[in-house]
Design an enzyme around this catalytic site. Structure first.
Site, mmCIF file in Angstrom:
data_model
loop_
_atom_site.group_PDB
_atom_site.id
_atom_site.type_symbol
_atom_site.label_atom_id
_atom_site.label_comp_id
_atom_site.label_asym_id
_atom_site.label_seq_id
_atom_site.Cartn_x
_atom_site.Cartn_y
_atom_site.Cartn_z
ATOM 1 N N GLU A 37 1.316 2.314 -3.858
ATOM 2 C CA GLU A 37 1.625 2.044 -2.321
ATOM 3 C C GLU A 37 0.320 1.380 -1.736
ATOM 4 O OE1 GLU A 37 1.497 2.742 1.650
ATOM 5 O OE2 GLU A 37 0.919 4.106 0.316
ATOM 6 N N ASP A 41 0.150 -2.841 -0.490
ATOM 7 C CA ASP A 41 0.137 -3.025 1.032
ATOM 8 C C ASP A 41 -0.756 -4.032 1.360
ATOM 9 O OD1 ASP A 41 0.263 -2.304 3.845
ATOM 10 O OD2 ASP A 41 -1.631 -1.723 3.699
ATOM 11 N N GLU A 113 6.274 -0.992 -1.189
ATOM 12 C CA GLU A 113 4.854 -1.364 -1.514
ATOM 13 C C GLU A 113 4.255 -0.986 -2.924
ATOM 14 O OE1 GLU A 113 3.711 -1.325 3.198
ATOM 15 O OE2 GLU A 113 3.317 0.254 2.145
#
Length: 223
Positions: A37, A41, A113
């Protein structure tokens, strides 16, 4: 199958499984999707930035930054995650499953993400970028066409009033450079606790960037 929904077939399917694994499902947090994640991002932001520069060369950087923020906020990514039916595939612990956290906007956003990060590791940036463009391209174009600009200062104020019953406080902590070309540094506090920092070529820009960091921190905490 999830791969059909996202339009990408993994060479290493363990990456996909990890992207769908919430930390409550595994004892070792390294086996959860948290690092993916974090990576996703960054990849997502770069992919959207390239998309904006390629498709809207006449829009200045300040507006592009706001459009990007509006394109990758929690509500937008959670809505896309729901269209992909991600809650059906997210792996969580038994108690968390009973609580229904797979339907939480932040959990769906983080999983989306993480999938971006997994695709990046599995197939490289171009594959990840193509996935992001397929998922978000039309949304970005609508934001530009409708003039929708995401205001982090207003959003942070809404969060703090609701969660803390107060307003955020912005403090300019430093100024650098010549009078005609200064850079301002700002911290934002909530109940005397620092939640974000930012810099910019104006005090207003520095405050907005500090608010952005604070919002991201608060969203991770699910305030």
């Amino acid at each position: 199958m999830i791969e059909e929904r996202i339009g990408y077939s993994f060479k290493n399917r363990e990456l996909l499984k990890r992207a769908l694994t919430h930390r409550s499902f595994v004892k070792d947090r390294k086996l959860s999707n948290e690092q993916l994640e974090f990576l996703g991002d960054a990849v997502l932001e770069l992919a959207i930035t390239e998309f904006l520069i390629s498709n809207f060369p006449d829009i200045d950087e300040g507006k592009l930054s706001k459009i990007r923020a509006a394109s990758v906020n929690t509500k937008t990514l959670a809505a896309i995650g729901r269209k992909l039916k991600l809650p059906e595939y997210i792996l969580v612990g038994r108690s968390e499953q009973k609580e229904g956290i797979v339907n939480n906007d932040h959990i769906i956003e983080n999983t989306f993400e993480a999938i971006v990060g997994a695709i990046y590791l599995d197939g490289g940036f171009e594959k990840a970028k193509r996935f992001v463009e397929n998922m978000l391209g039309e949304t970005v174009k609508k934001i530009v066409a409708n003039g929708i600009i995401f205001d982090y200062k207003t959003y942070l104020q809404e969060i703090t009033q609701k969660a803390f019953s107060c307003l955020p406080e912005y403090v300019i902590v430093k100024e650098e450079g010549e009078e005609h070309n200064k850079t301002f540094y700002c911290d934002v506090y909530i109940n005397s606790v620092k939640y974000g920092s930012g810099c910019g070529k104006s005090k207003k820009e520095a405050e907005k960037n500090a608010a952005r960091e604070a919002v991201k921190k608060l969203e991770k905490r699910d305030v």
